[in-house]
Design an enzyme around this catalytic site. Structure first.
Site, short mmCIF file in Angstrom:
data_model
loop_
_atom_site.label_atom_id
_atom_site.label_comp_id
_atom_site.label_asym_id
_atom_site.label_seq_id
_atom_site.Cartn_x
_atom_site.Cartn_y
_atom_site.Cartn_z
N GLU A 1 0.76 -1.18 0.11
CA GLU A 1 0.03 -0.03 0.11
C GLU A 1 0.66 1.47 0.11
OE1 GLU A 1 -2.35 -2.97 3.07
OE2 GLU A 1 -0.07 -2.63 2.37
N CYS B 1 -0.90 1.32 7.28
CA CYS B 1 -1.17 1.59 6.16
C CYS B 1 -2.31 2.46 6.25
CB CYS B 1 -1.28 0.25 5.35
SG CYS B 1 0.39 -0.29 4.96
#
Length: 155
Positions: free
Chosen positions: A58, A89
């Protein structure tokens, strides 16, 4: 190349990144960032190879999308990822102001989009993306299960 037009199509593209990461010895997680039907960035996990604890799929995809758009903020974008994001994330996704987060497999150990904690619902956040989980869940989870099974068996 055919451009996907639905969540399953973009998740399939994320799975390509996950497989490539797994082939490099990384945990097979992949992510893509899409806006207005256009692929902005794609990345796989690389914390081991990059020697970077923030090298999750991510964060790497967000960095590449920011470079591609010349802006770390990505309003209107959707991030597709094969595994439920961790809390780190989640923070990056909120800060980037993505509109949607779509993930494949749920993570009962460190999932921060509802499995262990819902980081997107924490008080005081200035942005809350729409979140959907379970897209191509079996394929995404199977890739991870196979990877860890092979590691345990020493192959």
């Amino acid at each position: 190349m055919t451009v996907p037009t639905d969540d399953a199509g973009w998740m399939a593209r994320s799975l390509e990144e996950a497989r490539a990461a797994g082939a490099q010895g990384e945990v097979p997680v992949g992510a893509v960032v899409v806006r207005d039907g256009e692929l902005l960035a794609a990345a796989g996990n690389a914390p081991v190879g990059s020697r970077d604890p923030t090298g999750h799929a991510e964060t790497r995809a967000l960095r590449a999308a920011g470079a591609a758009t010349d802006n770390y903020r990505l309003p209107g974008a959707t991030l597709y990822v094969t595994l439920e994001p961790c809390l780190m994330c989640v923070g990056a996704l909120v800060h980037a102001r993505v509109a949607r987060v779509v993930f494949g497999a749920f993570d009962p150990k460190s999932g921060a989009a509802g499995s262990v904690v819902d980081g997107f619902a924490l008080p005081g956040l200035n942005h809350r993306p729409e979140v959907s989980g379970g897209v191509l869940e079996e394929e995404c989870g199977g890739l991870l299960r196979d990877f860890f099974r092979a590691r345990r068996e020493g192959s």
